[in-house]
Design a protein around this motif. Structure first.
Motif, PDB file in Angstrom:
ATOM      1  N   UNK A 117    -185.527  11.035  56.594  1.00 53.45           N
ATOM      2  CA  UNK A 117    -185.932  12.407  56.314  1.00 53.45           C
ATOM      3  C   UNK A 117    -187.073  12.905  57.171  1.00 53.45           C
ATOM      4  N   UNK A 118    -188.008  13.603  56.529  1.00 53.22           N
ATOM      5  CA  UNK A 118    -189.036  14.372  57.232  1.00 53.22           C
ATOM      6  C   UNK A 118    -190.075  13.513  57.941  1.00 53.22           C
ATOM      7  N   UNK A 119    -190.613  14.079  59.025  1.00 53.29           N
ATOM      8  CA  UNK A 119    -191.788  13.521  59.707  1.00 53.29           C
ATOM      9  C   UNK A 119    -192.543  14.695  60.319  1.00 53.29           C
ATOM     10  N   UNK A 120    -193.871  14.582  60.377  1.00 57.17           N
ATOM     11  CA  UNK A 120    -194.649  15.719  60.859  1.00 57.17           C
ATOM     12  C   UNK A 120    -196.035  15.284  61.291  1.00 57.17           C
ATOM     13  N   UNK A 136    -195.991  25.065  55.861  1.00 55.02           N
ATOM     14  CA  UNK A 136    -195.053  24.267  56.667  1.00 55.02           C
ATOM     15  C   UNK A 136    -194.647  25.022  57.928  1.00 55.02           C
ATOM     16  N   UNK A 137    -194.550  24.290  59.038  1.00 54.39           N
ATOM     17  CA  UNK A 137    -193.980  24.831  60.271  1.00 54.39           C
ATOM     18  C   UNK A 137    -192.735  24.012  60.586  1.00 54.39           C
ATOM     19  N   UNK A 138    -191.596  24.511  60.103  1.00 56.84           N
ATOM     20  CA  UNK A 138    -190.353  23.755  60.212  1.00 56.84           C
ATOM     21  C   UNK A 138    -189.203  24.592  60.774  1.00 56.84           C
ATOM     22  N   UNK A 139    -189.497  25.686  61.442  1.00 59.85           N
ATOM     23  CA  UNK A 139    -188.432  26.422  62.124  1.00 59.85           C
ATOM     24  C   UNK A 139    -187.924  25.566  63.284  1.00 59.85           C
ATOM     25  N   UNK A 140    -186.609  25.377  63.342  1.00 57.86           N
ATOM     26  CA  UNK A 140    -186.013  24.550  64.398  1.00 57.86           C
ATOM     27  C   UNK A 140    -186.608  23.136  64.401  1.00 57.86           C
ATOM     28  N   UNK A 141    -186.782  22.583  63.201  1.00 59.76           N
ATOM     29  CA  UNK A 141    -187.411  21.265  63.070  1.00 59.76           C
ATOM     30  C   UNK A 141    -186.500  20.160  63.593  1.00 59.76           C
ATOM     31  N   UNK A 142    -187.072  19.272  64.376  1.00 62.20           N
ATOM     32  CA  UNK A 142    -186.294  18.173  64.949  1.00 62.20           C
ATOM     33  C   UNK A 142    -185.697  17.284  63.868  1.00 62.20           C
ATOM     34  N   UNK A 143    -186.469  17.012  62.788  1.00 62.67           N
ATOM     35  CA  UNK A 143    -185.962  16.084  61.769  1.00 62.67           C
ATOM     36  C   UNK A 143    -184.795  16.652  60.977  1.00 62.67           C
ATOM     37  N   UNK A 144    -184.604  17.967  61.031  1.00 64.79           N
ATOM     38  CA  UNK A 144    -183.425  18.568  60.389  1.00 64.79           C
ATOM     39  C   UNK A 144    -182.171  18.424  61.245  1.00 64.79           C
ATOM     40  N   UNK A 145    -182.341  17.953  62.480  1.00 63.82           N
ATOM     41  CA  UNK A 145    -181.218  17.801  63.404  1.00 63.82           C
ATOM     42  C   UNK A 145    -180.679  16.378  63.461  1.00 63.82           C
ATOM     43  N   UNK A 160    -181.451  20.136  52.750  1.00 63.82           N
ATOM     44  CA  UNK A 160    -181.542  21.601  52.694  1.00 63.82           C
ATOM     45  C   UNK A 160    -180.761  22.313  53.786  1.00 63.82           C
ATOM     46  N   UNK A 161    -180.366  21.599  54.844  1.00 58.59           N
ATOM     47  CA  UNK A 161    -179.775  22.273  55.995  1.00 58.59           C
ATOM     48  C   UNK A 161    -178.910  21.288  56.770  1.00 58.59           C
ATOM     49  N   UNK A 162    -177.925  21.814  57.489  1.00 62.88           N
ATOM     50  CA  UNK A 162    -177.127  20.973  58.386  1.00 62.88           C
ATOM     51  C   UNK A 162    -177.826  20.854  59.745  1.00 62.88           C
ATOM     52  N   UNK A 163    -177.637  19.694  60.445  1.00 65.69           N
ATOM     53  CA  UNK A 163    -176.737  18.581  60.118  1.00 65.69           C
ATOM     54  C   UNK A 163    -177.344  17.474  59.256  1.00 65.69           C
ATOM     55  N   UNK A 164    -178.642  17.578  58.916  1.00 63.68           N
ATOM     56  CA  UNK A 164    -179.254  16.470  58.175  1.00 63.68           C
ATOM     57  C   UNK A 164    -178.632  16.295  56.790  1.00 63.68           C
ATOM     58  N   UNK A 165    -178.101  17.384  56.212  1.00 64.37           N
ATOM     59  CA  UNK A 165    -177.467  17.263  54.894  1.00 64.37           C
ATOM     60  C   UNK A 165    -176.244  16.349  54.977  1.00 64.37           C
TER      61      UNK A 165
END
Length: 335
Positions: free
Chosen positions: A10-13, A107-116, A141-146
């Motif tokens: 999941x997430x990293x930041x 949070x600054x997660x627009x176009x977040x790498x971890x969501x890809x 919450x979003x593709x493709x990570x879902x």
């Protein structure tokens, strides 16, 4: 025989925490740079306890990504499962610290790498080699990570790997708060152990948007109205075997789908910063499970990790070592 212990997904930041404790957000003069994201924090917490841990996330082709990877390598967290995603950005978080009950968060997660993180990244992670897979609610919450998360659980289930879900409700990361619950309830039948606060459990069973209220931009700690006992039963009915309900200073309650409940007391401390406490709990709990401890003893270990971190300024950077946790527990009366 599994070669590795835990892989968290999941997430990293990069986390920028206020240097001015107790100062309103608008008056902050400077920030300290740490790392964060619930799965990252848990992986680091496990590594500090001596667990062989890996993190499945992604970073952008940027200096923030290098900062994150550099920290993880120093902490002996396996980074081989972390691809660099071009044309994305590594995530960032900015936090104010106003004890005892105000922790405004951006949070600054627009176009977040971890969501890809995608299905191929999951394939490359060799999840079948681990004993435990920990997945994260925000990755749903979003593709493709879902889809990647669902695929990871399929691999784990097929290979008899324990699946742990950290509910991790971050309200502003969902287009509709109710979508969080719908998605979580869809994956719960594959999950052995789910971990969440009372607010996260209420969020996972939400039926009306008016139930949610966010004050002082505390995205990670919304106020949610509802009947917690009904929500707990609804999640247990979904197929999860064990539900751990984090209750702050009161400790943790263990619910099983056989109808039983066991309360595990926490450790009283003076709170400086609540963020990261739940992640510390998860790392201590996973350590106990890997040692073959009972759920009660594992939760006490988790409570000890959480209690130590709430007295500190950040999350991953302040996770306790095994020696520190065992000493803390002994000084506080033992398991």
């Amino acid at each position: 025989m599994k070669k590795f212990d835990v892989i968290t997904f999941g997430r990293s930041s990069i986390d920028l925490y206020s240097q001015d404790i107790g100062v309103p957000f608008n008056d902050i003069k400077g920030f300290d740079a740490f790392v964060g994201g619930s799965p990252l924090n848990i992986a680091v917490g496990c590594a500090r306890l001596g667990v062989n841990s890996s993190l499945l996330t992604a970073v952008g082709n940027d200096k923030v990504g290098e900062f994150i990877i550099n920290f993880l390598k120093k902490e002996d967290v396996n980074t081989q499962c972390i691809p660099v995603k071009n044309n994305t950005r590594s995530s960032a978080v900015v936090l104010g610290i106003e004890p005892p009950d105000k922790f405004p968060l951006v949070y600054y997660r627009d176009n977040a790498a971890d969501s890809q993180v995608d299905i191929d990244d999951v394939k490359n992670a060799n999840i079948q080699d681990y004993k435990i897979l920990l997945i994260n609610g925000t990755a749903l919450n979003i593709e493709p990570s879902r889809s990647a998360t669902f695929y990871a659980t399929e691999i784990a289930k097929k290979n008899n790997i324990d699946i742990v879900l950290d509910l991790d409700f971050r309200a502003d990361q969902w287009h509709d708060y109710r979508a969080f619950g719908l998605t979580v309830r869809a994956i719960l039948p594959k999950v052995k152990i789910a971990i969440g606060t009372e607010e996260e459990i209420l969020a996972a069973t939400l039926s009306d948007l008016s139930q949610v209220s966010i004050k002082d931009q505390q995205i990670s700690a919304p106020e949610i109205k509802g009947d917690i006992d009904t929500s707990i039963q609804q999640l247990l009915n979904s197929g999860v075997e064990i539900l751990l309900v984090k209750r702050g200073s009161l400790g943790v309650s263990i619910y099983k789908n056989d109808g039983s409940r066991e309360d595990v007391p926490g450790f009283p401390v003076d709170v400086l910063n609540v963020l990261g406490a739940g992640d510390a709990f998860a790392s201590g709990f996973l350590y106990g499970i890997l040692q073959g401890w009972s759920l009660y003893k594992s939760c006490r270990m988790g409570n000890a990790s959480g209690a130590q971190v709430v007295t500190k300024k950040g999350c991953a950077n302040f996770m306790p070592t095994l020696e520190e946790s065992l000493k803390f527990i002994e000084e506080k009366g033992g398991f």
